[in-house]
Design a protein around this motif. Structure first.
Motif, PDB file in Angstrom:
ATOM      1  N   TYR A   6      -7.541   4.405   8.819  1.00 41.13           N
ATOM      2  CA  TYR A   6      -6.205   3.943   8.466  1.00 41.13           C
ATOM      3  C   TYR A   6      -5.528   4.949   7.529  1.00 41.13           C
ATOM      4  O   TYR A   6      -4.369   5.308   7.714  1.00 41.13           O
ATOM      5  N   ASP A  22       3.865  -4.506   1.255  1.00 39.36           N
ATOM      6  CA  ASP A  22       3.871  -4.723   2.705  1.00 39.36           C
ATOM      7  C   ASP A  22       4.586  -3.635   3.490  1.00 39.36           C
ATOM      8  O   ASP A  22       4.487  -3.586   4.705  1.00 39.36           O
ATOM      9  N   GLU A  24       4.955  -0.167   5.085  1.00 40.62           N
ATOM     10  CA  GLU A  24       3.977   0.840   5.501  1.00 40.62           C
ATOM     11  C   GLU A  24       4.622   2.184   5.824  1.00 40.62           C
ATOM     12  O   GLU A  24       4.047   2.999   6.537  1.00 40.62           O
ATOM     13  N   TRP A  27       4.260   5.293   0.392  1.00 38.07           N
ATOM     14  CA  TRP A  27       2.976   5.051  -0.256  1.00 38.07           C
ATOM     15  C   TRP A  27       2.927   5.622  -1.658  1.00 38.07           C
ATOM     16  O   TRP A  27       3.583   6.593  -1.961  1.00 38.07           O
ATOM     17  N   LYS A  31      -1.641   1.991  -3.818  1.00 35.70           N
ATOM     18  CA  LYS A  31      -1.183   1.126  -2.725  1.00 35.70           C
ATOM     19  C   LYS A  31      -1.872   1.524  -1.421  1.00 35.70           C
ATOM     20  O   LYS A  31      -2.336   0.668  -0.671  1.00 35.70           O
ATOM     21  N   CYS A  34      -5.438   0.386  -1.506  1.00 30.54           N
ATOM     22  CA  CYS A  34      -5.493  -1.065  -1.305  1.00 30.54           C
ATOM     23  C   CYS A  34      -5.336  -1.411   0.172  1.00 30.54           C
ATOM     24  O   CYS A  34      -6.092  -2.213   0.713  1.00 30.54           O
ATOM     25  N   LYS A  35      -4.355  -0.798   0.832  1.00 37.96           N
ATOM     26  CA  LYS A  35      -4.131  -1.082   2.251  1.00 37.96           C
ATOM     27  C   LYS A  35      -5.282  -0.577   3.122  1.00 37.96           C
ATOM     28  O   LYS A  35      -5.635  -1.209   4.116  1.00 37.96           O
ATOM     29  N   ASP A  38      -7.948  -3.098   2.757  1.00 44.71           N
ATOM     30  CA  ASP A  38      -7.499  -4.335   3.388  1.00 44.71           C
ATOM     31  C   ASP A  38      -7.713  -4.259   4.899  1.00 44.71           C
ATOM     32  O   ASP A  38      -8.143  -5.228   5.530  1.00 44.71           O
ATOM     33  N   THR A  39      -7.419  -3.106   5.476  1.00 49.78           N
ATOM     34  CA  THR A  39      -7.622  -2.888   6.909  1.00 49.78           C
ATOM     35  C   THR A  39      -9.092  -3.048   7.293  1.00 49.78           C
ATOM     36  O   THR A  39      -9.411  -3.513   8.385  1.00 49.78           O
TER      37      THR A  39
END
Length: 84
Positions: A6, A22, A24, A27, A31, A34-35, A38-39
């Motif tokens: 990702y 939220d 995308e 960046w 952040k 974190c994403k 999260d993925t």
């Protein structure tokens, strides 16, 4: 592997502190981290006491460091090779 994949897919995207968690398209370092996690199925978003400025959820490096899903593999301290 999913987190790294990702992150690599975001190479070339815009860097900005003025972005929502939220969004995308823009960046900042924490952040993106974190994403990425999260993925891969690990939620690093703080459940309470998070920093919210003008509706923006701010994920700080400390939020990531103290999260139960985060482990420190190596704390370089004074053994960092750059000190040699």
């Amino acid at each position: 592997k999913a987190a790294v994949k990702y992150g690599l897919n975001q190479v070339g995207e815009t860097y900005s502190l003025k972005t929502t968690l939220d969004n995308e398209d823009k960046w900042y370092c924490s952040k993106l981290t974190c994403k990425m996690w999260d993925t891969a199925g690990y939620n690093l978003r703080p459940l309470k006491n998070y920093l919210n400025i003008g509706g923006y959820l701010i994920i700080t490096p400390n939020d990531i460091a103290v999260d139960a899903n985060t482990w420190t593999y190596k704390n370089w301290d004074k053994t960092d090779p750059t000190y040699a």
